[in-house]
Write a protein that holds these residues in place. Structure first.
Motif, PDB file in Angstrom:
ATOM      1  N   HIS A  19      -2.863 -20.278  -7.087  1.00 24.77           N
ATOM      2  CA  HIS A  19      -3.296 -18.916  -7.361  1.00 24.77           C
ATOM      3  C   HIS A  19      -2.327 -17.978  -6.640  1.00 24.77           C
ATOM      4  N   SER A  20      -1.899 -16.922  -7.296  1.00 23.45           N
ATOM      5  CA  SER A  20      -0.837 -16.106  -6.712  1.00 23.45           C
ATOM      6  C   SER A  20      -0.935 -14.659  -7.166  1.00 23.45           C
ATOM      7  N   PHE A  21      -0.205 -13.811  -6.476  1.00 26.64           N
ATOM      8  CA  PHE A  21       0.068 -12.474  -6.994  1.00 26.64           C
ATOM      9  C   PHE A  21       1.543 -12.175  -6.772  1.00 26.64           C
ATOM     10  N   THR A  22       2.138 -11.467  -7.716  1.00 28.48           N
ATOM     11  CA  THR A  22       3.560 -11.134  -7.691  1.00 28.48           C
ATOM     12  C   THR A  22       3.701  -9.621  -7.667  1.00 28.48           C
ATOM     13  N   ALA A  23       4.396  -9.113  -6.662  1.00 27.12           N
ATOM     14  CA  ALA A  23       4.575  -7.672  -6.486  1.00 27.12           C
ATOM     15  C   ALA A  23       6.002  -7.285  -6.832  1.00 27.12           C
ATOM     16  N   TRP A  73       8.380  -9.970  -4.747  1.00 31.71           N
ATOM     17  CA  TRP A  73       7.744 -10.802  -3.741  1.00 31.71           C
ATOM     18  C   TRP A  73       6.500 -11.459  -4.334  1.00 31.71           C
ATOM     19  N   ARG A  74       6.272 -12.704  -3.937  1.00 26.27           N
ATOM     20  CA  ARG A  74       5.126 -13.461  -4.456  1.00 26.27           C
ATOM     21  C   ARG A  74       4.443 -14.214  -3.317  1.00 26.27           C
ATOM     22  N   VAL A  75       3.126 -14.139  -3.271  1.00 26.20           N
ATOM     23  CA  VAL A  75       2.343 -14.915  -2.314  1.00 26.20           C
ATOM     24  C   VAL A  75       1.505 -15.912  -3.119  1.00 26.20           C
ATOM     25  N   VAL A  76       1.606 -17.188  -2.736  1.00 27.77           N
ATOM     26  CA  VAL A  76       0.982 -18.270  -3.501  1.00 27.77           C
ATOM     27  C   VAL A  76       0.009 -19.034  -2.606  1.00 27.77           C
ATOM     28  N   PHE A  77      -1.157 -19.341  -3.150  1.00 26.87           N
ATOM     29  CA  PHE A  77      -2.148 -20.154  -2.458  1.00 26.87           C
ATOM     30  C   PHE A  77      -2.453 -21.375  -3.319  1.00 26.87           C
ATOM     31  N   TYR A  78      -2.501 -22.533  -2.683  1.00 29.98           N
ATOM     32  CA  TYR A  78      -2.955 -23.734  -3.386  1.00 29.98           C
ATOM     33  C   TYR A  78      -4.352 -24.067  -2.899  1.00 29.98           C
ATOM     34  N   ILE A  79      -5.314 -24.103  -3.823  1.00 29.79           N
ATOM     35  CA  ILE A  79      -6.706 -24.354  -3.492  1.00 29.79           C
ATOM     36  C   ILE A  79      -7.125 -25.661  -4.155  1.00 29.79           C
ATOM     37  N   ALA A 102       0.816  -1.211   0.000  1.00 27.69           N
ATOM     38  CA  ALA A 102       0.000   0.000   0.000  1.00 27.69           C
ATOM     39  C   ALA A 102       0.854   1.267   0.000  1.00 27.69           C
ATOM     40  N   THR A 103       2.094   1.179  -0.466  1.00 23.76           N
ATOM     41  CA  THR A 103       2.993   2.328  -0.497  1.00 23.76           C
ATOM     42  C   THR A 103       3.383   2.655  -1.935  1.00 23.76           C
ATOM     43  N   PRO A 104       3.915   3.851  -2.157  1.00 29.75           N
ATOM     44  CA  PRO A 104       4.375   4.216  -3.506  1.00 29.75           C
ATOM     45  C   PRO A 104       5.527   3.346  -4.013  1.00 29.75           C
ATOM     46  N   LEU A 105       6.147   2.557  -3.148  1.00 31.04           N
ATOM     47  CA  LEU A 105       7.227   1.671  -3.591  1.00 31.04           C
ATOM     48  C   LEU A 105       6.712   0.545  -4.485  1.00 31.04           C
ATOM     49  N   LEU A 106       5.420   0.243  -4.409  1.00 29.43           N
ATOM     50  CA  LEU A 106       4.860  -0.795  -5.267  1.00 29.43           C
ATOM     51  C   LEU A 106       4.820  -0.294  -6.704  1.00 29.43           C
ATOM     52  N   ALA A 107       5.615  -0.932  -7.564  1.00 30.97           N
ATOM     53  CA  ALA A 107       5.664  -0.536  -8.971  1.00 30.97           C
ATOM     54  C   ALA A 107       4.586  -1.230  -9.793  1.00 30.97           C
ATOM     55  N   SER A 108       4.351  -2.516  -9.506  1.00 24.50           N
ATOM     56  CA  SER A 108       3.318  -3.259 -10.233  1.00 24.50           C
ATOM     57  C   SER A 108       2.955  -4.493  -9.439  1.00 24.50           C
ATOM     58  N   ILE A 109       1.768  -5.016  -9.695  1.00 23.71           N
ATOM     59  CA  ILE A 109       1.347  -6.265  -9.079  1.00 23.71           C
ATOM     60  C   ILE A 109       0.569  -7.062 -10.130  1.00 23.71           C
ATOM     61  N   ILE A 110       0.953  -8.302 -10.304  1.00 26.60           N
ATOM     62  CA  ILE A 110       0.350  -9.176 -11.307  1.00 26.60           C
ATOM     63  C   ILE A 110      -0.235 -10.382 -10.593  1.00 26.60           C
ATOM     64  N   TYR A 169     -13.548  -8.670  -8.181  1.00 22.37           N
ATOM     65  CA  TYR A 169     -12.701  -9.090  -7.062  1.00 22.37           C
ATOM     66  C   TYR A 169     -11.223  -8.948  -7.437  1.00 22.37           C
ATOM     67  N   SER A 170     -10.812  -7.758  -7.800  1.00 21.28           N
ATOM     68  CA  SER A 170      -9.437  -7.525  -8.231  1.00 21.28           C
ATOM     69  C   SER A 170      -8.465  -7.641  -7.060  1.00 21.28           C
ATOM     70  N   VAL A 171      -7.212  -7.887  -7.374  1.00 23.45           N
ATOM     71  CA  VAL A 171      -6.217  -8.081  -6.330  1.00 23.45           C
ATOM     72  C   VAL A 171      -6.006  -6.815  -5.507  1.00 23.45           C
ATOM     73  N   GLU A 172      -6.256  -5.644  -6.114  1.00 22.65           N
ATOM     74  CA  GLU A 172      -6.094  -4.393  -5.369  1.00 22.65           C
ATOM     75  C   GLU A 172      -7.004  -4.322  -4.150  1.00 22.65           C
ATOM     76  N   ASN A 173      -8.085  -5.090  -4.170  1.00 17.77           N
ATOM     77  CA  ASN A 173      -9.031  -5.080  -3.038  1.00 17.77           C
ATOM     78  C   ASN A 173      -8.414  -5.590  -1.745  1.00 17.77           C
ATOM     79  N   CYS A 174      -7.367  -6.393  -1.833  1.00 17.32           N
ATOM     80  CA  CYS A 174      -6.836  -6.997  -0.607  1.00 17.32           C
ATOM     81  C   CYS A 174      -5.740  -6.155   0.048  1.00 17.32           C
ATOM     82  N   TYR A 175      -5.417  -5.000  -0.528  1.00 23.35           N
ATOM     83  CA  TYR A 175      -4.496  -4.115   0.196  1.00 23.35           C
ATOM     84  C   TYR A 175      -4.996  -2.667   0.180  1.00 23.35           C
ATOM     85  N   ASP A 176      -6.336  -2.512   0.228  1.00 18.97           N
ATOM     86  CA  ASP A 176      -6.937  -1.176   0.270  1.00 18.97           C
ATOM     87  C   ASP A 176      -7.344  -0.770   1.686  1.00 18.97           C
ATOM     88  N   TRP A 177      -6.928  -1.547   2.700  1.00 22.57           N
ATOM     89  CA  TRP A 177      -7.195  -1.282   4.111  1.00 22.57           C
ATOM     90  C   TRP A 177      -8.667  -1.493   4.479  1.00 22.57           C
TER      91      TRP A 177
END
Length: 261
Positions: free
Chosen positions: A53-57, A119-125, A14-22, A30-38
């Protein structure tokens, strides 16, 4: 009391240091941005398919991380597990930790600090049941200078509910309605050095004036007591005591995690 108390407020996502998230995928609305909007009422939800399922920052410069937290999720309900990875070049990836969810409550996992740009967070469902994630945080935790003092109310023991008795026209009881108000407590610790307040507490207060944070009063012994917090009203002044140290009292409203009385 224990000095293993932490506040978690730094979230590099949630900081300006985030350049991109995929993200690997996201269902409509239900976009990924929803999970770091506080917010605890918006969610990332990937496609409801079996698999990873994952997102890479990607950050504009390397960041230092020593915790992963997520909240408002159904990972245990979908029998999922998760892990976090990092890379210095976006080519070679290293796994920091791997874990299986045992409930759908707030999770805060701490580890030795690592500095990396990717950084990458991965979930196995393993099911087609939709997976939801409302809050995710990665950053550096803030150890408090002291543990909580005598008289501190553990948030799980400070539940606040609106309870209304229902009655018939004749005045007979026909049940009760309970509306949860979460919990209230105060983060209390004393004899804090002025140098610690200037180095750590002042930056946190600037964050807490507007945004939520996580608080764990005894993370080593009772991690299930961690809570998602906002400050409760005006943040009190910090006066200097007779020993030229500070006594800190921060009232908070909390969303409870784990079993409660």
């Amino acid at each position: 009391m224990t000095n293993k108390a932490y506040i978690f407020y730094e979230n590099h996502l949630a900081t300006p240091l985030l350049a991109s998230i995929i993200t690997s995928s996201a269902r409509t609305g239900y976009s990924v941005e929803n999970c770091y909007d506080w917010r605890t009422t918006t969610y990332w939800s990937p496609n409801n398919t079996v698999g990873y399922h994952s997102f890479t920052a990607t950050f504009s410069s390397p960041i230092t991380v020593d915790y992963l937290a997520f909240y408002r999720h159904n990972l245990e309900s979908v029998n999922g597990n998760f892990y976090i990875m990092h890379s210095i070049d976006n080519l070679v990836w290293n796994t920091v930790l791997y874990s299986t969810a045992t409930d759908n409550e707030l999770k805060i996992i701490t580890f030795t600090a690592i500095t990396a740009q990717y950084w990458r967070v991965v979930f196995y469902i393993p099911t087609t049941t939709p997976f939801f994630l409302g809050v995710v945080m990665i950053g550096r935790r803030m150890p408090l200078d002291r543990g909580m003092v005598a008289g501190f109310t553990i948030p799980r023991h400070g539940r606040k509910n609106d309870i209304v008795n229902q009655r018939t026209e004749g005045g007979q009881f026909v049940g009760r309605v309970k509306t949860s108000q979460g919990a209230r407590s105060s983060i209390n610790f004393r004899h804090v050095t002025q140098s610690w307040v200037r180095s750590y507490w002042e930056a946190f207060v600037e964050h807490a004036e507007l945004l939520p944070f996580l608080f764990s009063w005894n993370h080593d012994t009772y991690p299930q007591d961690a809570v998602y917090c906002v400050t409760d009203g005006e943040i009190p002044d910090i006066s200097i005591n007779d020993n030229h140290h500070h006594d800190i009292n921060l009232p908070v409203q909390c969303l409870l995690s784990g079993d409660t009385l």
